[in-house]
Every structure is written in C-alpha cells, then in structure tokens.
Enzyme design. Structure first.
Site, mmCIF file in Angstrom:
data_model
loop_
_atom_site.group_PDB
_atom_site.id
_atom_site.type_symbol
_atom_site.label_atom_id
_atom_site.label_comp_id
_atom_site.label_asym_id
_atom_site.label_seq_id
_atom_site.Cartn_x
_atom_site.Cartn_y
_atom_site.Cartn_z
ATOM 1 C CE1 TYR A 49 12.682 31.627 4.717
ATOM 2 C CE2 TYR A 49 12.692 29.239 4.521
ATOM 3 C CZ TYR A 49 12.586 30.496 3.945
ATOM 4 O OH TYR A 49 12.390 30.607 2.598
ATOM 5 C CE LYS B 172 -0.248 -0.353 5.035
ATOM 6 N NZ LYS B 172 -1.028 -0.917 6.147
HETATM 7 C C1 LIG Z 1 -0.254 -1.833 6.815
HETATM 8 C C2 LIG Z 1 -0.762 -3.143 7.277
HETATM 9 C C3 LIG Z 1 0.116 -4.220 7.481
HETATM 10 C C4 LIG Z 1 1.627 -4.079 7.418
HETATM 11 O O1 LIG Z 1 2.094 -3.571 8.655
HETATM 12 P P1 LIG Z 1 3.654 -3.352 8.948
HETATM 13 O O2 LIG Z 1 3.681 -2.898 10.359
HETATM 14 O O3 LIG Z 1 4.110 -2.283 8.019
HETATM 15 O O4 LIG Z 1 4.329 -4.647 8.722
HETATM 16 C C5 LIG Z 1 -0.432 -5.447 7.790
HETATM 17 N N1 LIG Z 1 -1.776 -5.606 7.918
HETATM 18 C C6 LIG Z 1 -2.644 -4.583 7.750
HETATM 19 C C7 LIG Z 1 -4.098 -4.823 7.915
HETATM 20 C C8 LIG Z 1 -2.166 -3.315 7.447
HETATM 21 O O5 LIG Z 1 -3.026 -2.304 7.311
#
Ligand SMILES: *Cc1c(COP(=O)(O)O)cnc(C)c1O
Length: 363
Positions: A259, A36
C-alpha cells in the site's frame, strides 16, 4: 483435516522456568509472577500452571476477570490484584479471597463491609505511592491510613507494596525511591511487621537492592526480555512469533510493493509474501523501519508497508527460499527489543498486542 495456522507463537515453557530462576537469583527473594494481560500475550493459564509448579509466591493480575480465569483453571497460588479495584469487582474479590492492594480508605471500608457480610477476614496489602503517581497512599498519609485500616475488623493488612516508574530509565531517582520505600517499610512495620514487602518490577530487581523487600514482582523478564540491556544475555526468549512464505515472485525494477507504494524496486527483486500482518499483532509501524525477518537463518528486509494479513520481504539474496518456508518475526533469534525499537514502542506492548488469531503452541 484441519489446516495449520498461518501465524503462530511458539512458547518455550523451559525458557520461562529458566527466567524465573534468574529472577529469584537476582532478587534473592521469592517472586510474585506477573501474569496480567494474558501473561503478556503468552497464554494466562499455561504460563500460570508452569510458574505455579515452580512454587511462585503469588500470581499478579490486573483485574477480577483475569483472577477468575486463574481460579477457574484451578490455581492454588494466592492471586494479587496489582491496581485499585473497581467497586463492582469487590464482592467477587472478597468471596474468592483474592488479595487486593489498597490506595484509599473508601476502598478499605467497602472491603471491610463486604468481608463482614461474608463472615470472613480479607487479606489486603497497603499500597504506597513513592513516585509512580498511579495508586497508593502518599508517604505522608500512609501512617494514619494504616492505623485506620488496622482498626477495620474484617481486614488483615498482610503486605506493603509500591511501584517503580523509571527503574530502566533513571537510576538516581530509583535509588532514592528504594531508600524512601525502605524507610517507610521500616517505620510502618515497626510495631507489626508485614508478611510481604514488595517494590521491584523486572528492572528494579535486576538493577537495585532493597533492605526490606522480601518479594519481587517480575513480569517482562519472565518472558525473556530484559528492561536493562546489560542483563539480556542471562534470559531466554519464551515467545517466538512465526509465519510462513505463501508466495515467491520476481518483480522487475521500478515496481511498487504494498500500500502507498512507499517501496519501489531498484533491481530485479525476488519478493516473498508472508502470511502475517498487523491483524496478528506485527506492528504496522514497522513499515519502512528497516526491520528484517529471519528465513533459513538469513535476515531478509521487509519491503513496503505491513498490511493486515501479509507482509513482503526481499529474498533476492536467498535463492533457496521456497513457499512454505518458516519465517521468524521475533523471538529466539530476533530480539523483541529490536522489533519494539524499530516500531517506536516497548517490548511489553509488542508481546501484548499479539492477537487471538495467532495460535500459541507450547513446548
Ligand atoms: C506490570 C507490573 C509489574 C511487572 O513489571 P515488569 O516491568 O513487566 O517486570 C510489577 N508491578 C506492577 C504493579 C505492575 O503493574
């Protein structure tokens, strides 16, 4: 001739393959690779192709848009949607045969209707809420819900999933959650076993063991950062964020830098200006944090605030430093977890906030 980018992210696909092997070894199961958010900023298509060639069981995405990018790139691995589906996404999900997780009977009935209209059977996973509070059926409601969903003729419940809220923060809670999930999986799958049973994210698979799960869902660790520091040495950084020195100047004592003039030189100071800023995803919250950048193998302190396109670093103790020198912001030699800690956030956010202006360079 095209000029090279000022800021780029080197993506080491060999390190990605290595980290997948570690995830498989640690979990003892196949993996759903979580890709994702543009593969945590690493580039969805390139990362998915690499992991697909390694034979991952699923590609996990957040929404239909990400699933579509994968499908259009020719992905053959089953695509799983990690959260609840919006009504407007459901028709495309059914038409494409992506695998949603179900958190409500409304979702299930709508998917069933759409699948009937398409004259197809949609594979779905039942999601149970064992503590995350974000989606899924509560454990007490799950048996009745599963019975109801199994009566829907155009759905095939092929999997059971849940998610861990604090596998990297609360081991006692997480152990109890594994127990609860394993009991549920045993009970719900007693009459008809699930093909896929999954609970663990990166921290879950590294630190805990399920009696029933036959699939793990690593995200962060695939990209080389361990949510459990004890396992960091087993992983290799995939992304190294880099830029170049664009200018070097000598400033006298008493001169402000950046800044707000939050930093004032105390000695004659050689200041390197570097072509990266918060517009590239280098967090502005690193201002005044004591963070360092790496030039010619030496750690050089950031001076003053991060600006949109440029930062300044103290290279007084690095007399060889020249314009055009490469600068590492994080990655192979400066752990992303160190940057996240100094910016008051987490590695997941540091990765996903690297912006489009940063060219991804694959090797
Ligand atoms: C994002 C996500 C993962 C992966 O989690 P990590 O901590 O990055 O390994 C696994 N399961 C679900 C449902 C997620 O939303």
């Amino acid at each position: 001739m095209e000029s090279p980018p000022r800021a780029w992210a080197e993506i080491d696909l060999g390190a990605l393959r290595h980290n997948l092997r570690v995830a498989r070894e640690a979990s003892g199961t196949p993996c759903m690779a979580v890709v994702k958010a543009n593969a945590y900023g690493h580039g969805l298509v390139e990362v998915a192709r690499t992991l697909e060639a390694e034979g991952v069981a699923f590609l996990g995405v957040a929404n239909a848009g990400e699933a579509r990018v994968l499908a259009q790139a020719g992905a053959k691995t089953p695509i799983y949607l990690l959260g609840p589906s919006l009504p407007e996404e459901q028709e495309e999900i059914v038409a494409r045969g992506w695998v949603p997780c179900l958190s409500s009977l409304e979702e299930a009935r709508r998917f069933d209707d759409l699948a009937r209209a398409e004259r197809t059977t949609l594979r779905v996973h039942l999601s149970v809420d064992t503590g995350m509070g974000r989606g899924g059926f509560l454990p007490n409601d799950a048996p009745t819900a599963l019975d109801a969903i199994r009566t829907l003729p155009n759905l095939d419940v092929t999997g059971l999933g849940s998610h861990l809220p604090s596998a990297d923060e609360d081991a006692d809670f997480t152990r109890r959650q594994f127990e609860l999930f394993d009991d549920l999986a045993g009970m719900l799958g007693a009459s008809r076993p699930f093909q896929h049973i999954h609970l663990a994210n990166s921290a879950g698979l590294l630190g805990f063991r399920s009696r029933t799960a036959n699939l793990a869902r690593p995200g962060l660790m695939l990209y080389g950062s361990s949510p459990l520091p004890a396992h960091q040495d087993r992983l290799q950084a995939v992304m190294t964020l880099k830029s170049r020195v664009s200018l070097i100047r000598e400033l006298p004592p008493g001169h402000g830098v950046s800044y707000g003039r939050t930093f004032i030189t105390e000695r004659p100071t050689r200041v390197a200006t570097i072509g990266i800023g918060y517009g590239d995803g280098y967090p502005r919250h690193l201002s005044g944090s004591g963070v360092e950048v790496l030039i010619r193998g030496a750690r050089c302190p950031l001076l003053g605030r991060v600006t949109m396109d440029q930062i300044m670093a103290d290279v007084t103790d690095l007399p060889d430093c020249k314009v055009d020198d490469e600068v590492e912001l994080f990655g192979a030699r400066i752990p992303v977890a160190e940057i996240a800690g100094k910016a008051g956030t987490i590695p997941w956010e540091i990765f996903t906030r690297v912006t489009e202006r940063v060219a991804r360079v694959y090797s």
